[in-house]
Scaffold this motif. Structure first.
Motif, short mmCIF file in Angstrom:
data_model
loop_
_atom_site.label_atom_id
_atom_site.label_comp_id
_atom_site.label_asym_id
_atom_site.label_seq_id
_atom_site.Cartn_x
_atom_site.Cartn_y
_atom_site.Cartn_z
N GLU A 255 -20.64 11.28 4.07
CA GLU A 255 -21.11 11.64 2.71
C GLU A 255 -22.78 11.63 2.76
O GLU A 255 -23.33 12.29 2.06
N ILE A 256 -23.58 10.82 3.72
CA ILE A 256 -24.83 11.10 4.06
C ILE A 256 -25.12 12.58 4.40
O ILE A 256 -25.85 13.34 3.75
N TYR A 257 -24.04 13.12 5.35
CA TYR A 257 -24.45 14.40 5.52
C TYR A 257 -24.24 15.48 4.79
O TYR A 257 -24.75 16.61 4.65
N GLU A 258 -23.22 15.16 3.74
CA GLU A 258 -22.97 16.17 2.56
C GLU A 258 -24.05 16.41 1.82
O GLU A 258 -24.13 17.27 0.97
N GLN A 259 -25.13 15.10 1.84
CA GLN A 259 -26.19 15.45 0.72
C GLN A 259 -26.91 16.83 0.51
O GLN A 259 -26.91 17.26 -0.45
N PRO A 260 -27.38 17.51 1.56
CA PRO A 260 -27.90 18.54 1.26
C PRO A 260 -27.15 19.65 0.65
O PRO A 260 -27.67 20.36 -0.27
N ARG A 261 -25.80 19.69 1.02
CA ARG A 261 -24.94 20.87 0.15
C ARG A 261 -24.66 20.40 -1.16
O ARG A 261 -24.82 21.37 -1.95
N VAL A 262 -24.52 19.07 -1.44
CA VAL A 262 -24.34 18.53 -2.83
C VAL A 262 -25.77 19.02 -3.70
O VAL A 262 -25.51 19.49 -4.80
N ILE A 263 -26.77 18.92 -3.09
CA ILE A 263 -27.96 19.19 -3.87
C ILE A 263 -28.08 20.57 -4.05
O ILE A 263 -28.41 20.97 -5.07
N ARG A 264 -27.89 21.16 -3.00
CA ARG A 264 -27.94 22.77 -3.15
C ARG A 264 -26.89 23.44 -4.21
O ARG A 264 -27.33 24.08 -4.89
N ASP A 265 -25.59 22.87 -3.99
CA ASP A 265 -24.70 23.53 -4.99
C ASP A 265 -24.87 23.26 -6.51
O ASP A 265 -24.76 23.82 -7.25
N ASN A 266 -25.40 21.94 -6.57
CA ASN A 266 -25.71 21.37 -7.94
C ASN A 266 -27.03 22.39 -8.51
O ASN A 266 -26.94 22.43 -9.80
#
Ligand code: AGP
Length: 609
Positions: A255-266
């Protein structure tokens, strides 16, 4: 807390329930159990401890059948023993119940049932439910449940199966989450959508004071008075893959490493090509109403409370809205001064935190509008508010919140810029400049995550420390609180977060040559002030671990260790600062051999007061 699952269908019932419980283990993991009806007979397996132990037991002694219920427990009434583990049974061991919540009047009910001759096995509040059902049972399980819920006070989502009416699972909800997955020739229920996803993405949200009856080919819904309810199903946007570790050692790390993707997608989802922010589609409020907001009281718990403190900073700075941030368990018991233009905001990853929900209800009782920032679609928080900004972080399974935190921060940026725009406080040019920079943040987060080597060295040096202090100022003061919370909840080290300027008013007495002090000091308007505070700690021989902006040589000459983060504007710095704090806590917890995803005494969503 606790998680419940129920299933009816042709799949291997033991396996479906086990897999479901694994997904819900974040809700509690003191003990677990399964009950099924096979060849007309009720069978039960339960253990103390985590789901993998239950899997071992079921492997040795499978239950089988086509209908079953399961439970993973976070103990409230009664220690985590085998007897107190769910499922619980009636006197004749023909009916079995799993329950999430607390039956507040259980003592009175129990006394009455004891007098009537019922025999209790456990110290739990739950057991009264199954004995009440036994008392009311005359061949039709849902009818017995209709009568039972009338006697219950408190909060519950429970599921029940019975040998005398074996082709159904009946469940009731009042104050705790419950969702039904609609399959083909099979149906499933659970405390949240994650266990349902391996069977179907089509779900029914069970509303307050409703009873659902799951049969193989149909699901019927009733209110507590027995009146049939019709409701449209919805499709869950999460996938089953999102609920796996995907090769990572822990959910938290994933979940830590997912953060850039979550931010980008949002950002892609929320900001269109014309720099318009799209957040109000889930609002029952007009822009005119929103523009008049003069005061906001945000209420939240834990990490969501920390995100809200950053939110306060943003809302005051850009929207000039007087903003207060309160801890939900305090907010719900005070009597805040509020008028028509005061909005209450609830911030919650799970959308099921009992204190947050109580805060929403107390605000609504005062006729205040309530907005929320929430991660889970269809959750109680999302459903009860006048507007919700979904964080779209995907399922967060590690008990320590990471990607939900940065997604909450992002939602605060969106909300702030949106409100500032409709209040005419932000020009088009300034908004464009801010959004252009926001679009670059995910790459910077990625860059940091791909170069976290230094943290291993620091974690190795300090994983045996007794205490930690985290210091920050301004918009990064809440990050100091968050860094300390992450460390204490997963590594069991004592840590305290403090506004750096306040140290000299007491806590600096804690500092000696053994004390690691994490100083959050990116380039900002308070950089020099922060450096002075660091010098004060250094003068008392504290061990300085600085989180600073790439290229900052000055800090290198002062600190014992520097974790460099990419350069970002002060306003967006919390999004990047969060990463080293999360990783430091993670690495220390792993070195201390702690159960990172399921820390002791905790549960992911705190559905009890
Ligand atoms: C954070 O790491 C925690 N485990 C906890 O503080 C959490 O943030 C808090 O319980 C609030 O949960 P919510 O966001 O689901 O309401």
């Amino acid at each position: 807390m606790c998680g419940i699952v129920g299933y009816i269908g042709d799949k291997n019932v033991d396996a479906v329930i086990l897999v479901g419980l694994e997904k819900l283990e974040y809700r509690g993991y003191d003990s677990a159990g399964v009950a099924t009806i096979s060849k007309g007979e009720l069978g039960i397996r339960k253990i103390v401890g985590k789901i993998w132990r239950l899997a071992g037991l079921l492997n040795q002694k499978p239950l089988g059948g086509n209908v079953g219920i399961g439970h993973t427990r976070w103990a409230t009434h009664g220690e985590p023993t085998r007897l107190n583990a769910h499922p619980h049974v009636d006197c004749n061991r023909r009916i079995s119940v799993v329950h999430n919540g607390i039956i507040e009047n259980y003592y009175t009910i129990k006394e009455k049932l004891l007098k009537e001759g019922h025999v209790f096995e456990s110290e739990t509040d739950t057991e009264v439910i199954v004995h009440l059902i036994e008392k009311h049972m005359d061949g039709n399980l849902e009818k017995a449940v209709f009568k039972t819920v009338k006697d219950l006070e408190g909060s519950f989502a429970f599921a029940v199966i019975c040998e005398h009416d074996p082709n159904k699972v009946v469940a009731a909800k009042s104050g705790c989450p419950l969702i039904v997955g609609l399959g083909r020739g099979e149906n499933v229920l659970a405390s949240d959508a994650t266990p349902v996803l391996s069977i179907t993405k089509e779900v029914l949200d069970i509303e307050e004071k409703e009873i659902c009856v799951l049969e193989k080919d149909k699901v019927s819904l009733f209110n507590f008075d027995g009146k049939k309810v019709e409701r449209k199903s919805r499709v869950v946007e999460w996938d089953v893959e999102m609920t796996t570790k995907d090769g990572y050692d822990h959910f938290m790390l994933k979940e830590i490493y997912e953060q850039p993707r979550v931010i980008r997608d949002n950002i892609r989802r929320r900001i269109n090509d014309d720099y318009k922010i799209d957040i109000a589609s889930d609002f029952n409020l007009t822009n005119g109403e929103l523009a008049r907001v003069s005061r906001i009281i945000i209420q939240a718990c834990g990490t969501s409370w920390h995100a809200s403190l950053v939110g306060k900073y943003l809302l005051e700075h850009y929207c000039r809205i007087h903003t207060e941030v309160d801890i939900s368990s305090e907010f719900r018991y005070r009597n805040p001064v509020a008028d028509g233009e005061t909005y209450v905001m609830a911030v919650s990853q799970s959308g099921e935190t009992a204190d947050v929900i109580a805060g929403i209800r107390s605000a609504k009782a005062k006729f205040l509008k309530v907005l929320s920032i929430c991660n889970v679609m269809g959750s109680t928080v999302a459903r009860e508010c006048d507007g919700v900004v979904y964080t779209h972080a995907g399922p967060e399974i590690g008990v320590a919140s990471t990607k939900a935190f940065t997604a909450q921060l992002l939602s605060f940026y969106f909300l702030t810029f949106y409100l500032a725009k409709i209040k005419w406080l932000l020009s088009d040019d300034e908004l464009k400049r801010l959004l252009d920079e926001l679009k670059t943040i995910s790459d910077k987060m990625e860059k940091f995550l791909n170069s976290d080597g230094k943290l291993n060295k620091i974690a190795k040096k300090f994983y045996n420390a007794k205490n930690f202090v985290f210091l920050g100022r301004g918009i990064n003061y809440p990050l100091a609180l968050e860094g300390a919370l992450k460390l204490k909840e997963i590594s069991y080290l004592h840590a305290t977060g403090y506004p750096a300027g306040e140290m000299k008013h007491g806590p600096i007495a804690l500092v000696d040559e053994k004390m690691p002090v994490v100083c959050i000091v990116p380039k900002s308007s308070v950089y020099d002030k922060m450096v002075s505070n660091i010098q004060e700690v250094k003068a008392r021989k504290g061990r300085i671990i600085a989180v600073a902006t790439e290229g900052d040589k000055k800090i290198k000459s002062i600190a014992d260790y520097v974790i460099y983060i990419p350069e970002v504007s002060e306003i967006f710095s919390p999004l990047v600062v969060a990463l080293p704090l999360q990783l430091l806590a993670y690495k220390i917890a792993v070195m201390r051999k702690c159960d990172v995803d399921k820390p002791r005494n905790l549960a992911k969503s705190v559905t009890v007061e």
